[in-house]
Design a protein around this motif. Structure first.
Motif, mmCIF file in Angstrom:
data_model
loop_
_atom_site.group_PDB
_atom_site.id
_atom_site.type_symbol
_atom_site.label_atom_id
_atom_site.label_comp_id
_atom_site.label_asym_id
_atom_site.label_seq_id
_atom_site.Cartn_x
_atom_site.Cartn_y
_atom_site.Cartn_z
ATOM 1 N N SER A 183 0.761 -1.293 0.075
ATOM 2 C CA SER A 183 -0.113 -0.008 0.159
ATOM 3 C C SER A 183 0.960 1.288 0.110
ATOM 4 O O SER A 183 1.732 1.430 0.869
ATOM 5 C CB SER A 183 -0.887 -0.177 1.241
ATOM 6 O OG SER A 183 -1.673 1.074 1.227
ATOM 7 N N LEU A 184 0.707 1.957 -0.765
ATOM 8 C CA LEU A 184 1.595 3.171 -1.138
ATOM 9 C C LEU A 184 0.749 4.557 -0.890
ATOM 10 O O LEU A 184 -0.285 4.726 -1.112
ATOM 11 C CB LEU A 184 1.981 3.353 -2.653
ATOM 12 C CG LEU A 184 2.836 2.036 -2.942
ATOM 13 C CD1 LEU A 184 3.314 2.194 -4.739
ATOM 14 C CD2 LEU A 184 3.920 1.778 -2.355
ATOM 15 N N ASN A 185 1.675 5.562 -0.267
ATOM 16 C CA ASN A 185 1.001 6.617 -0.046
ATOM 17 C C ASN A 185 1.103 7.613 -1.397
ATOM 18 O O ASN A 185 1.558 7.210 -2.406
ATOM 19 C CB ASN A 185 1.539 7.326 1.187
ATOM 20 C CG ASN A 185 3.015 7.864 0.963
ATOM 21 O OD1 ASN A 185 3.425 7.682 -0.155
ATOM 22 N ND2 ASN A 185 3.622 8.066 2.173
ATOM 23 N N HIS A 186 0.806 8.642 -1.210
ATOM 24 C CA HIS A 186 0.571 9.799 -2.380
ATOM 25 C C HIS A 186 1.963 10.195 -2.801
ATOM 26 O O HIS A 186 2.306 10.514 -4.147
ATOM 27 C CB HIS A 186 -0.113 11.123 -2.191
ATOM 28 C CG HIS A 186 -1.728 10.678 -1.784
ATOM 29 N ND1 HIS A 186 -2.217 10.023 -2.724
ATOM 30 C CD2 HIS A 186 -2.404 11.417 -0.997
ATOM 31 C CE1 HIS A 186 -3.464 10.069 -2.447
ATOM 32 N NE2 HIS A 186 -3.741 10.969 -1.230
ATOM 33 N N SER A 187 3.050 10.030 -2.151
ATOM 34 C CA SER A 187 4.447 10.105 -2.221
ATOM 35 C C SER A 187 5.144 8.961 -2.806
ATOM 36 O O SER A 187 6.223 8.731 -2.867
ATOM 37 C CB SER A 187 5.386 10.399 -1.063
ATOM 38 O OG SER A 187 4.704 11.944 -0.767
ATOM 39 N N GLN A 188 4.273 7.829 -2.923
ATOM 40 C CA GLN A 188 4.929 6.430 -3.398
ATOM 41 C C GLN A 188 5.689 5.834 -2.498
ATOM 42 O O GLN A 188 6.534 4.941 -2.882
ATOM 43 C CB GLN A 188 5.285 6.581 -4.808
ATOM 44 C CG GLN A 188 4.433 7.019 -5.882
ATOM 45 C CD GLN A 188 3.176 6.245 -6.389
ATOM 46 O OE1 GLN A 188 3.407 4.998 -6.519
ATOM 47 N NE2 GLN A 188 2.000 6.551 -5.658
ATOM 48 N N GLU A 189 5.440 5.988 -1.199
ATOM 49 C CA GLU A 189 6.079 5.329 -0.095
ATOM 50 C C GLU A 189 5.522 4.376 0.288
ATOM 51 O O GLU A 189 4.092 4.212 0.306
ATOM 52 C CB GLU A 189 6.414 6.133 0.958
ATOM 53 C CG GLU A 189 7.366 7.473 0.628
ATOM 54 C CD GLU A 189 7.520 8.709 1.695
ATOM 55 O OE1 GLU A 189 8.194 9.318 1.767
ATOM 56 O OE2 GLU A 189 6.402 8.687 2.234
ATOM 57 N N VAL A 190 5.934 3.231 0.971
ATOM 58 C CA VAL A 190 5.470 2.035 1.241
ATOM 59 C C VAL A 190 4.652 2.314 2.731
ATOM 60 O O VAL A 190 5.384 2.793 3.724
ATOM 61 C CB VAL A 190 6.267 0.766 1.585
ATOM 62 C CG1 VAL A 190 5.722 -0.573 2.194
ATOM 63 C CG2 VAL A 190 6.769 0.389 0.048
ATOM 64 N N ALA A 191 3.374 1.984 2.621
ATOM 65 C CA ALA A 191 2.574 2.415 4.029
ATOM 66 C C ALA A 191 2.118 0.977 4.787
ATOM 67 O O ALA A 191 2.009 1.159 5.888
ATOM 68 C CB ALA A 191 1.322 3.301 3.651
#
Length: 241
Positions: free
Chosen positions: A70-78
């Motif tokens: 699951s990625l946030n809007h910055s394409q970081e792994v959440a």
């Protein structure tokens, strides 16, 4: 507020789920391995850091699993989860530790099944008040709110991951999901209309957990009755792949 009242687009508005292919999505999968290290080695102490060189956690089941982030809007792994497929002798990781089943339990065909494993949410996205590190094979315990809330994005992350697992399962003829998890997480999933049936007693498997199974056809019927908008959102992931 009940999840059925939530507009469809808000089920996971802040996050996007996707399958991660280890050999194709190298940098992203390394971020996944680093998150697994943070949760399993640093936060929970399930594994020894010295057994996970480079600050990345991997195991022998990775090569036989489908991986989802699951990625946030910055394409970081959440958040992260994997579906472990049956091995060469048609067994799953939970069966190594949860060896006793409840009376009258008959396991579904292994060829139609997969095990949910390494379910986790990044620490800064979990519930805000009085939070403790996760425990159990399924790790994280999102806030027990039945619907995604902007103040606590953890349920949104969970839903984005389950949506990707559901789409993958439909495309690969997987009907049953196993999971070894704490009772508290099972209750949370039930409130979110993802009901699992306990099939064995609790045991120590990365914390006190019990084995559960879910039939996706039953899950679909439950969602159709209780939250058809959520079911439509889940199914829409299949159309996007």
């Amino acid at each position: 507020m009940n999840a059925v009242l939530q507009p469809q687009q808000e089920f996971a508005a802040q996050f996007s789920g996707r399958e991660v292919l280890p050999h194709h999505d190298g940098p992203l999968f390394r971020s996944v391995e680093e998150l697994r290290y943070q949760v399993y080695c640093e936060e929970c102490g399930f594994l020894k850091p010295e057994d996970c060189p480079g600050g990345r956690e991997t195991d022998e089941h990775d090569s036989n699993s489908a991986h989802f982030a699951s990625l946030n809007h910055s394409q970081e792994v959440a958040g992260y989860v994997r579906l472990v497929l049956p091995d060469a002798i048609q067994t799953f990781p939970f069966q190594t530790h949860c060896v006793t089943l409840l009376d009258d339990v008959i396991l579904p065909p292994a060829s139609l099944s997969a095990e949910i494993s390494r379910l986790m949410v990044r620490k800064d996205y979990r519930r805000r008040h009085g939070e403790q590190p996760p425990s159990g094979a399924s790790t994280d315990q999102p806030d027990p709110a039945p619907a995604p809330e902007m103040r606590n994005p953890s349920p949104q992350i969970l839903l984005s991951l389950y949506r990707e697992m559901y789409a993958y399962s439909l495309q690969n003829e997987i009907r049953y999901w196993y999971a070894a998890m704490e009772r508290s997480l099972a209750r949370i999933l039930t409130r979110m209309n993802f009901g699992f049936q306990q099939i064995g007693p609790a045991t120590d498997y990365y914390g006190p957990v019990a084995p559960y199974v879910a039939d996706l056809r039953v899950l679909e019927r439950q969602l159709d009755q209780r939250n058809p908008a959520l079911l439509a959102w889940m199914r829409s992931a299949v159309d996007l792949t």
